[in-house]
Every structure is written in C-alpha cells, then in structure tokens.
Design an enzyme around this catalytic site. Structure first.
Site, PDB file in Angstrom:
ATOM      1  CD  GLU A   1      -2.761   1.012   2.559  1.00 12.60           C
ATOM      2  OE1 GLU A   1      -3.323   2.047   2.958  1.00 12.60           O
ATOM      3  OE2 GLU A   1      -2.879  -0.091   3.130  1.00 12.60           O
TER       4      GLU A   1
ATOM      5  CD  GLU B   1      -4.655   7.671   5.390  1.00 16.03           C
ATOM      6  OE1 GLU B   1      -5.644   6.927   5.447  1.00 16.03           O
ATOM      7  OE2 GLU B   1      -3.749   7.673   6.250  1.00 16.03           O
TER       8      GLU B   1
ATOM      9  CD1 TRP C   1     -11.393   7.020   4.727  1.00 23.26           C
ATOM     10  CD2 TRP C   1     -11.763   6.435   6.845  1.00 23.26           C
ATOM     11  NE1 TRP C   1     -10.168   6.882   5.336  1.00 23.26           N
ATOM     12  CE2 TRP C   1     -10.361   6.517   6.638  1.00 23.26           C
ATOM     13  CE3 TRP C   1     -12.231   6.065   8.108  1.00 23.26           C
ATOM     14  CZ2 TRP C   1      -9.438   6.265   7.645  1.00 23.26           C
ATOM     15  CZ3 TRP C   1     -11.308   5.803   9.111  1.00 23.26           C
ATOM     16  CH2 TRP C   1      -9.933   5.904   8.873  1.00 23.26           C
TER      17      TRP C   1
END
Length: 363
Positions: free
Chosen positions: A118, A122, A207
């Site tokens: 990954e 962010e 989210w």
C-alpha cells in the site's frame, strides 16, 4: 513528540488500514487470477460519468461536475469510494485533488495490491494545510513510524498535484512538482521485505474516522468526532495521470512470496487500454466513416421518407378541405332553412298582431 501522540498515530494507522484496504484474493496464501494491466500512459478527466469498464464505485454515490468528481458525506454511515479496474506494476500516479474539510473526516488516495502492499496520501479534515504520506507492505502494521507530514496551503479550496513516483528501487511523494519525500527499497521496513512492490490498483475516497465506537486514538488523530450538522463534507478529484511502467495485458503472481521478481508480465493488448484508446464512437464519427455510396443511400432513403410524409400531408390537407367545403355547404343549407322558418314566423306574428291589434301567441 509525546508518547500519547505516538500511540494515537499507531492506533490511527491501524484503523486507516482496516478502513481503506481489503483484497478479494490474497496471493500470499492462495493462487489468484491475474490482474488486468493498464500498460500505457494516460490521463483521466473526471467531469462526467465514470466509464465502469475502467473505474468501479465501491461504496456510496459520486457526483460529477465541471470541476471534477465529488466524494461527499452528508450523514452518518457514508464513505463514498471508487477504485480502478486496472493495475500498474510500478509507475506514476499524478492526482489533482481538493481535500474534504471537517473534523473527523479523512480524504485519501491509496495504491493497493492484492497482497496488501500500500502507498498512501491522506488528509485529516481538521487540518487544511497538511497532507500525510504513508506506506505498508503485505498488510504489516506492526510499527507506527512510516508516516510523513507535508505542508500544503489551502488544501481544501485549491487543487494541488499529489504525485506518486514508484519503482522497484524507490518510492517518491511529490507535491505540486516538488519532491516531498523519498523512501528507498533498502530503507523500508524489514530492509525491503515490506516495501510496496506488487501490482496496485488506485483508490480514491473519504470516510469518517471520528465516530463513536472507534478507538480514542483514532478519533484524536482525525481531529475529534464528526459534526454532521456541518455537512456536507466533499473531496473533489479533478484529473489523474497514470503511467504504468510495464506494458502487457495482465500481471500474474507466480508464487506466494510477494516479491516483485515473482510477478510475470503477460504479453498482449490490455483490455483496459483498448477501452481507453478505442472508446465507443459517436453518431457523428460513425457517419463520417460511411462511404459515399452509403451516405447517398441514406440521403435517398431519407428523401423517399420525406416525400411520402409530404404526400400524406397533402392528401390529408385536400381531404380536410373537401370535408370542410361539404360541412360549409350543409351549414349554409341549414342556415337558409332556419332563415325561411324565421321569416314565416315573423310574418305570422305580424299578421296576428295586425288582425287582433295586440299580442297573440303564435302556434
């Protein structure tokens, strides 16, 4: 940096992985089907409905404006996300993004492989002047010292260019054309073991990390609980340039090691690349490609149809005129008859009045 803050980052890191990453088949433990390759260098502009052969909306509903694709949270239990149907095996991902502002809200760009390698960007919604970089290898989250923190002015109101440059030797995070961070294979966790090195797809979304039920460290990292009365919270994706450093149609794991050397690049034409380079033709494009004879046939056919319609209209018009003349004649006859009756009536009335010197009913 306080121990409490480090613990908070650690918990948040774990939560981030849990919330953002998943795999339908993990090649570290089982044999999985090959991944569809991109195999080209291309740019996507997100101002219209997504092509579902290329992009997949994995949660929620996205909206598309002239400015870009919007990922919006308007209430609880929402986390709109999408991901590419293609994978890249090392390459460049250049994303033009505006983060979502709001305490507790996380905006993200994630490159992720089937075995949970990954690469992350962010944004925590309470801080509109910073972006965080991170990476994971094979889903390992045992340490919490992998993150980086980078200044970005007005990240919520201005589009910025967040670029990931990824090879088997190094990983770079760039912001607006300036290098922000470099990670080499040797310097990564596990001396390369947990360096991201397997084919990744690309994921975008937001989210809510600041919700009741999450760990306190996660909530603090996100800037506190989400205040839904301040919704909507919107991240905007304007455009993305993706350059796959390999060409081919698929990427196949040949063993369960998760190393880049184990990936077999299957030669051929990528179905995703074909969909991008040969989109369905518009009506005008199809017309332009017709030979002259076919166009003449279409013109003649259209002319015949037009002539038939015109003839039908003329016939209808003439019929209506004949019908109108007949109705007019009947009305004239009726009017003449009524006028004769009225004249007789008036004559009788006058004769009665003259004879009897006054009003008398007339039968």
């Amino acid at each position: 940096m306080s121990l409490l803050y480090l613990v908070a980052l650690f918990v948040a890191s774990i939560c981030s992985v849990t919330a953002q990453t998943w795999t339908s088949c993990n090649p570290l433990t089982t044999t999985c089907p090959p991944d569809q390759a991109l195999g080209i260098n291309t740019t996507f502009t997100f101002n219209k409905t997504l092509d579902d052969t290329i992009w997949n909306v994995t949660n929620g509903v996205l909206s598309h404006t002239d400015e870009g694709t919007e990922f919006t949270i308007t209430g609880e239990n929402q986390s709109p996300t999408m991901q590419s149907n293609f994978y890249i095996f090392f390459g460049i991902v250049e994303s033009h993004v505006k983060m979502a502002k709001g305490a507790g809200i996380i905006s993200s760009i994630v490159l992720q492989s089937d075995d949970l390698d990954e690469i992350d960007w962010e944004w925590v919604g309470y801080n509109t002047s910073e972006v965080q970089s991170n990476y994971f290898g094979k889903g390992n989250n045992e340490t919490f010292n992998r993150g980086g923190y980078h200044y970005v002015p007005n990240a919520d109101t201005e589009f910025h260019n967040y670029t990931t440059y990824w090879t088997q030797e190094k990983l770079e995070w760039w912001i607006d054309g300036k290098l922000a961070r470099t990670l080499t294979y040797e310097d990564s966790q596990g001396a390369g073991k947990y360096y991201p090195q397997t084919p990744c797809n690309i994921r975008y979304g937001i989210w809510p990390a600041g919700i009741k039920g999450n760990a306190q460290g996660t909530i603090e990292w996100a800037g506190g609980l989400v205040d839904y009365s301040k919704a909507p919270f919107t991240m905007v994706l304007q455009s993305v340039r993706v350059h796959d450093f390999h060409t081919g149609k698929e990427y196949n794991y040949t063993d369960h090691s998760g190393s880049w050397q184990s990936i077999d690049v299957i030669a051929g034409n990528s179905t995703i690349a074909n969909a991008i380079q040969n989109p369905p033709k518009s009506l005008s494009e199809k017309w332009a490609e017709l030979p002259t004879g076919a166009k003449a046939g279409v013109y003649i056919g259209a002319g015949c149809v037009g002539a038939a319609l015109l003839a039908g209209f003329i016939f209808f018009f003439i019929a209506q005129r004949k019908k109108g003349r007949l109705e007019h004649a009947l009305e004239d006859a009726k009017w003449a008859n009524e006028r004769t009756e009225m004249s007789t009536f008036q004559n009788d009335w006058k004769q009665s009045e003259w004879k009897h010197k006054g009003y008398q009913p007339v039968n």
